[in-house]
Design a protein around this motif. Sequence first.
Motif, PDB file in Angstrom:
ATOM      1  N   VAL A  62      15.242   9.295 -17.450  1.00  0.00           N
ATOM      2  CA  VAL A  62      16.641   8.869 -17.447  1.00  0.00           C
ATOM      3  C   VAL A  62      17.436   9.574 -18.552  1.00  0.00           C
ATOM      4  O   VAL A  62      18.576   9.974 -18.353  1.00  0.00           O
ATOM      5  N   PRO A  81      29.263   9.323 -14.740  1.00  0.00           N
ATOM      6  CA  PRO A  81      29.059   8.559 -13.518  1.00  0.00           C
ATOM      7  C   PRO A  81      27.960   7.514 -13.681  1.00  0.00           C
ATOM      8  O   PRO A  81      27.148   7.591 -14.606  1.00  0.00           O
ATOM      9  N   SER A  82      27.969   6.559 -12.771  1.00  0.00           N
ATOM     10  CA  SER A  82      26.951   5.524 -12.764  1.00  0.00           C
ATOM     11  C   SER A  82      25.570   6.164 -12.634  1.00  0.00           C
ATOM     12  O   SER A  82      25.386   7.096 -11.862  1.00  0.00           O
ATOM     13  N   GLY A  85      22.826   7.445 -17.452  1.00  0.00           N
ATOM     14  CA  GLY A  85      22.006   7.129 -18.625  1.00  0.00           C
ATOM     15  C   GLY A  85      22.794   6.581 -19.807  1.00  0.00           C
ATOM     16  O   GLY A  85      22.255   6.440 -20.904  1.00  0.00           O
ATOM     17  N   SER A  87      24.085   3.486 -20.424  1.00  0.00           N
ATOM     18  CA  SER A  87      23.559   2.208 -20.940  1.00  0.00           C
ATOM     19  C   SER A  87      22.209   2.408 -21.602  1.00  0.00           C
ATOM     20  O   SER A  87      21.926   1.814 -22.648  1.00  0.00           O
TER      21      SER A  87
HETATM   22  N1  LIG Z   1      14.447  -0.781 -16.869  1.00  0.00           N
HETATM   23  C1  LIG Z   1      14.548   0.238 -16.014  1.00  0.00           C
HETATM   24  N2  LIG Z   1      13.528   0.582 -15.201  1.00  0.00           N
HETATM   25  C2  LIG Z   1      13.632   1.632 -14.360  1.00  0.00           C
HETATM   26  N3  LIG Z   1      14.736   2.387 -14.218  1.00  0.00           N
HETATM   27  C3  LIG Z   1      15.785   2.072 -14.976  1.00  0.00           C
HETATM   28  C4  LIG Z   1      15.763   0.995 -15.906  1.00  0.00           C
HETATM   29  N4  LIG Z   1      16.963   0.938 -16.532  1.00  0.00           N
HETATM   30  C5  LIG Z   1      17.706   1.940 -16.009  1.00  0.00           C
HETATM   31  N5  LIG Z   1      17.012   2.615 -15.074  1.00  0.00           N
HETATM   32  C6  LIG Z   1      17.493   3.758 -14.320  1.00  0.00           C
HETATM   33  O1  LIG Z   1      18.008   4.712 -15.201  1.00  0.00           O
HETATM   34  C7  LIG Z   1      19.134   5.373 -14.646  1.00  0.00           C
HETATM   35  C8  LIG Z   1      20.279   5.345 -15.617  1.00  0.00           C
HETATM   36  O2  LIG Z   1      20.663   4.011 -15.809  1.00  0.00           O
HETATM   37  P1  LIG Z   1      21.778   3.559 -16.834  1.00  0.00           P
HETATM   38  O3  LIG Z   1      21.401   3.992 -18.194  1.00  0.00           O
HETATM   39  O4  LIG Z   1      21.987   2.115 -16.602  1.00  0.00           O
HETATM   40  O5  LIG Z   1      23.019   4.432 -16.349  1.00  0.00           O
HETATM   41  P2  LIG Z   1      24.581   4.199 -16.571  1.00  0.00           P
HETATM   42  O6  LIG Z   1      24.750   3.147 -17.629  1.00  0.00           O
HETATM   43  O7  LIG Z   1      25.106   5.527 -16.956  1.00  0.00           O
HETATM   44  O8  LIG Z   1      25.106   3.760 -15.244  1.00  0.00           O
HETATM   45  C9  LIG Z   1      19.418   4.701 -13.328  1.00  0.00           C
HETATM   46  O9  LIG Z   1      18.907   5.502 -12.309  1.00  0.00           O
HETATM   47  C10 LIG Z   1      18.659   3.402 -13.432  1.00  0.00           C
HETATM   48  O10 LIG Z   1      18.215   2.981 -12.176  1.00  0.00           O
END
Ligand SMILES: Nc1ncnc2c1ncn2[C@@H]1O[C@H](COP(=O)(O)OP(=O)(O)O)[C@@H](O)[C@H]1O
Length: 288
Positions: A62, A81-82, A85, A87
């Motif tokens: 990620v 974009p969503s 990574g 978050s």
């Molecule tokens: N705990 C987790 N387990 C597996 N995949 C995760 C987890 N947290 C996030 N992801 C994956 O990591 C990617 C990035 O997520 P995230 O950081 O939430 O992106 P953003 O905040 O930019 O939308 C996504 O594809 C998400 O599905």
Amino acid sequence: MFGKKHDHMAKTNVPPAMEANEAARIAFEHDLPLSKHHFVEGEHPVVRIEHLMKTFDGETQVLRDVNLNVWNGEIVVVLGPSGSGKSTMLRCINLLETPTAGHILIDDEEITGKSAKEVGIIRRDLGMVFQQFNLFPHLTAKENVMIGQTKVLKKSKEEAEAEAIKQLEAVGLGDRVDYKPPQLSGGQQQRVAIARAVAMHPKVLLFDEPTSALDPELVRDVLGVMRELALHGDMTMIVVTHEMGFARDVGDRVVFMEGGVVVEQGLPEEVFDNPQHERTKQFLGSIK
Ligand SMILES: Nc1ncnc2c1ncn2[C@@H]1O[C@H](COP(=O)(O)OP(=O)(O)O)[C@@H](O)[C@H]1O
Ligand SMILES: [Mg+2]
């Protein structure tokens, strides 16, 4: 150590964290043209991220190689974009996620690879405001702002209460201190969450899409509080948001992430009006 089946491949390729003075010098030269931050020769970044990688379940990579410095008092707005990574990066910075590889340093102190006890201490320096507020529903606004102060910082009840009232007044909720979250609007709840984070006096405040769960008419009040904090507090903030007006007006620097890397960063007007990378152009074009 050798031939372990689930060993993360990335780990071996990351160099040790840079020496502090050298890192600060390189960061200064790199960031000086990219940020409105008032740089002082010789200062060190408060947050230093080097080659940060995060892989989930040993395969979903990620964060690929995130490098970013944040300076004391700087407002860094992270766009992307969503799924890019954003978050995950914030959650790594306050160790809600354990980085797979790479380094995060706060005031030149490495926070990666620490014990659970040390993580608790480090996390005090890193405030977080979540999309979903994360307040305790059975506690009043004031109690929500007090609890971290008394439990984590070990302040007296009186001290914590005075600070809670001060911070709730600062976010315009002086008349709501005894209300519980279900009696407050989403915007008010988020303002309580901001007051709670500020009351801990962290070194850095992290915001993860703080207005994304709010009805449009409530967004403005929360952005107003954040703007006030950014402009009149001496807070250091990393703000993940889709609010482009806020990014442009309040950000010292805009960082665009996609696919687990920082694709582009720079002065807000530069990134918005003159994006260099195709992917940044596409993203900005899609949200206009
Ligand atoms: N705990 C987790 N387990 C597996 N995949 C995760 C987890 N947290 C996030 N992801 C994956 O990591 C990617 C990035 O997520 P995230 O950081 O939430 O992106 P953003 O905040 O930019 O939308 C996504 O594809 C998400 O599905
Ligand atoms: Mg996110």
